[in-house]
Design an enzyme around this catalytic site. Structure first.
Site, PDB file in Angstrom:
ATOM      1  N   ASN A 262     -20.861 -27.866 -46.797  1.00  0.00           N
ATOM      2  CA  ASN A 262     -21.528 -27.673 -45.508  1.00  0.00           C
ATOM      3  C   ASN A 262     -22.079 -26.251 -45.482  1.00  0.00           C
ATOM      4  O   ASN A 262     -21.494 -25.353 -46.081  1.00  0.00           O
ATOM      5  CB  ASN A 262     -20.530 -27.879 -44.355  1.00  0.00           C
ATOM      6  CG  ASN A 262     -21.225 -28.071 -43.017  1.00  0.00           C
ATOM      7  OD1 ASN A 262     -22.152 -28.878 -42.909  1.00  0.00           O
ATOM      8  ND2 ASN A 262     -20.803 -27.344 -42.009  1.00  0.00           N
TER       9      ASN A 262
ATOM     10  N   ALA B 139     -24.885 -34.537 -39.825  1.00  0.00           N
ATOM     11  CA  ALA B 139     -26.276 -34.147 -39.600  1.00  0.00           C
ATOM     12  C   ALA B 139     -26.829 -33.227 -40.687  1.00  0.00           C
ATOM     13  O   ALA B 139     -28.018 -33.287 -41.021  1.00  0.00           O
ATOM     14  CB  ALA B 139     -26.407 -33.465 -38.234  1.00  0.00           C
TER      15      ALA B 139
ATOM     16  N   CYS C 204     -29.188 -55.748 -26.777  1.00  0.00           N
ATOM     17  CA  CYS C 204     -29.281 -56.234 -25.393  1.00  0.00           C
ATOM     18  C   CYS C 204     -27.962 -55.998 -24.663  1.00  0.00           C
ATOM     19  O   CYS C 204     -26.898 -56.364 -25.153  1.00  0.00           O
ATOM     20  CB  CYS C 204     -29.638 -57.712 -25.379  1.00  0.00           C
ATOM     21  SG  CYS C 204     -29.647 -58.421 -23.717  1.00  0.00           S
TER      22      CYS C 204
ATOM     23  N   PHE D 252     -29.273 -32.443 -33.768  1.00  0.00           N
ATOM     24  CA  PHE D 252     -29.619 -32.532 -32.346  1.00  0.00           C
ATOM     25  C   PHE D 252     -29.051 -31.392 -31.510  1.00  0.00           C
ATOM     26  O   PHE D 252     -29.639 -30.969 -30.548  1.00  0.00           O
ATOM     27  CB  PHE D 252     -29.143 -33.872 -31.775  1.00  0.00           C
ATOM     28  CG  PHE D 252     -29.791 -35.016 -32.443  1.00  0.00           C
ATOM     29  CD1 PHE D 252     -31.050 -35.429 -32.046  1.00  0.00           C
ATOM     30  CD2 PHE D 252     -29.187 -35.660 -33.508  1.00  0.00           C
ATOM     31  CE1 PHE D 252     -31.684 -36.482 -32.685  1.00  0.00           C
ATOM     32  CE2 PHE D 252     -29.810 -36.710 -34.150  1.00  0.00           C
ATOM     33  CZ  PHE D 252     -31.067 -37.119 -33.737  1.00  0.00           C
TER      34      PHE D 252
ATOM     35  N   HIS E 201     -21.734 -43.843 -35.504  1.00  0.00           N
ATOM     36  CA  HIS E 201     -22.446 -43.627 -34.237  1.00  0.00           C
ATOM     37  C   HIS E 201     -23.602 -44.605 -34.046  1.00  0.00           C
ATOM     38  O   HIS E 201     -24.529 -44.325 -33.297  1.00  0.00           O
ATOM     39  CB  HIS E 201     -22.941 -42.178 -34.162  1.00  0.00           C
ATOM     40  CG  HIS E 201     -21.810 -41.177 -34.150  1.00  0.00           C
ATOM     41  ND1 HIS E 201     -21.981 -39.841 -34.436  1.00  0.00           N
ATOM     42  CD2 HIS E 201     -20.477 -41.334 -33.898  1.00  0.00           C
ATOM     43  CE1 HIS E 201     -20.806 -39.223 -34.363  1.00  0.00           C
ATOM     44  NE2 HIS E 201     -19.881 -40.102 -34.040  1.00  0.00           N
TER      45      HIS E 201
ATOM     46  N   SER F  24     -21.207 -32.095 -42.445  1.00  0.00           N
ATOM     47  CA  SER F  24     -20.639 -32.312 -41.113  1.00  0.00           C
ATOM     48  C   SER F  24     -19.925 -31.048 -40.671  1.00  0.00           C
ATOM     49  O   SER F  24     -19.192 -30.437 -41.443  1.00  0.00           O
ATOM     50  CB  SER F  24     -19.653 -33.479 -41.132  1.00  0.00           C
ATOM     51  OG  SER F  24     -18.993 -33.575 -39.877  1.00  0.00           O
ATOM     52  N   SER F  25     -20.139 -30.679 -39.413  1.00  0.00           N
ATOM     53  CA  SER F  25     -19.446 -29.506 -38.867  1.00  0.00           C
ATOM     54  C   SER F  25     -17.961 -29.805 -38.691  1.00  0.00           C
ATOM     55  O   SER F  25     -17.169 -28.901 -38.499  1.00  0.00           O
ATOM     56  CB  SER F  25     -20.059 -29.135 -37.524  1.00  0.00           C
ATOM     57  OG  SER F  25     -19.902 -30.217 -36.620  1.00  0.00           O
TER      58      SER F  25
HETATM   59 ZN    ZN Z   1     -30.354 -60.587 -24.316  1.00  0.00          ZN
END
Ligand code: ZN
Length: 256
Positions: free
Chosen positions: A218, A24, A127, A35, A119, A193-194
């Site tokens: 960092n 982040a 879907c 975040f 991530h 990155s932490s």
């Molecule tokens: Zn679908």
């Protein structure tokens, strides 16, 4: 600081397979908050567990409200000097790949070619029923049109953002590729990155164990500082620009 840059540059120049892991801290200079310490709109929503998203409509609705509030900020963000420097290093053959914990796709937008997203990505939805992927903008358009939860154009199943939720396994193929990269790297750069979130953090230990030089940049100290070959607690954009220059590489695409 200059000594650390020179040492880091020497390791990158000597490397055959340098690999970067980014977190982040690399994207905060693009205006994307971390975040976990963001505040404001980013904290008005509770993180949703994957199982809750699958089972409960209110959880799906809440998660999409969060995405509706935050994804446009991310889509409007621009790569910063750190992203450009890494793309330049890759284009010059000095960086083999980027493994990222970030979901903002800013590496790709800066021109990085080999990017592993541990991530997932905020730029797509997937879907739950048939695994078809759609641009996140299509899902957001459904929300704007009044739908509480967007649905798949193909099978009408629920769409989920293509990010890895709490309680959701990391994509197996991506994780396997990241482990392969870390264990075969001869220089491993942990950037912004932490190094507190697993399994991403353990990639550093894995690289070190296999003989890689480890470079950490960092703002805050990390649990891996003591074992690293070079540690810089400094802003990412400026530091990576200096590092790329010291390696003899111009940042990619920084000029219009
Ligand atoms: Zn679908």
């Amino acid at each position: 600081m200059s000594e650390a840059i020179a040492a880091a540059a020497a390791y990158v120049r000597a490397a055959q397979r340098a690999v970067a892991l980014t977190g982040a801290g690399l994207s905060t200079e693009s205006g994307i908050p971390d975040f976990r310490s963001a505040g404001g709109v980013w904290e008005r929503f509770h993180p949703i567990e994957y199982d809750d998203f699958v089972r409960r409509h209110d959880a799906r609705r809440e998660h999409w409200r969060y995405k509706q509030a935050t994804v446009p900020v991310m889509l409007a963000a621009e790569p910063n000097a750190g992203h450009w420097a890494l793309a330049g290093l890759e284009a010059a053959g000095r960086l083999h790949a980027v493994i990222t914990q970030n979901i903002d796709a800013l590496h790709q937008r800066a021109g990085s070619r080999r990017v592993l997203e541990l991530h997932g990505t905020n730029t797509e939805a997937v879907c739950l029923q048939c695994a078809t992927r759609a641009p996140i903008t299509q899902a957001l358009a459904q929300l704007d049109a009044g739908h509480e939860v967007p649905v798949c154009a193909r099978c009408n199943g629920w769409l989920k953002p293509a990010t890895v939720s709490f309680g959701q396994a990391l994509p197996e193929d991506v994780l396997a590729a990241a482990i392969d990269l870390a264990s075969r790297a001869d220089c491993f750069l942990a950037l912004g990155s932490s190094l507190l979130v697993q399994p991403a953090a353990s990639l550093v230990g894995m690289a070190k164990q296999h003989g890689a030089r480890v470079l950490i940049v960092n703002l805050q100290p990390t649990p891996y500082d003591a074992t690293a070959d070079v540690v810089m607690h400094a802003p990412l954009g400026a530091t990576l620009t200096r590092l790329a220059a010291a390696v003899g590489v111009a940042p990619r695409g920084a000029a219009p």
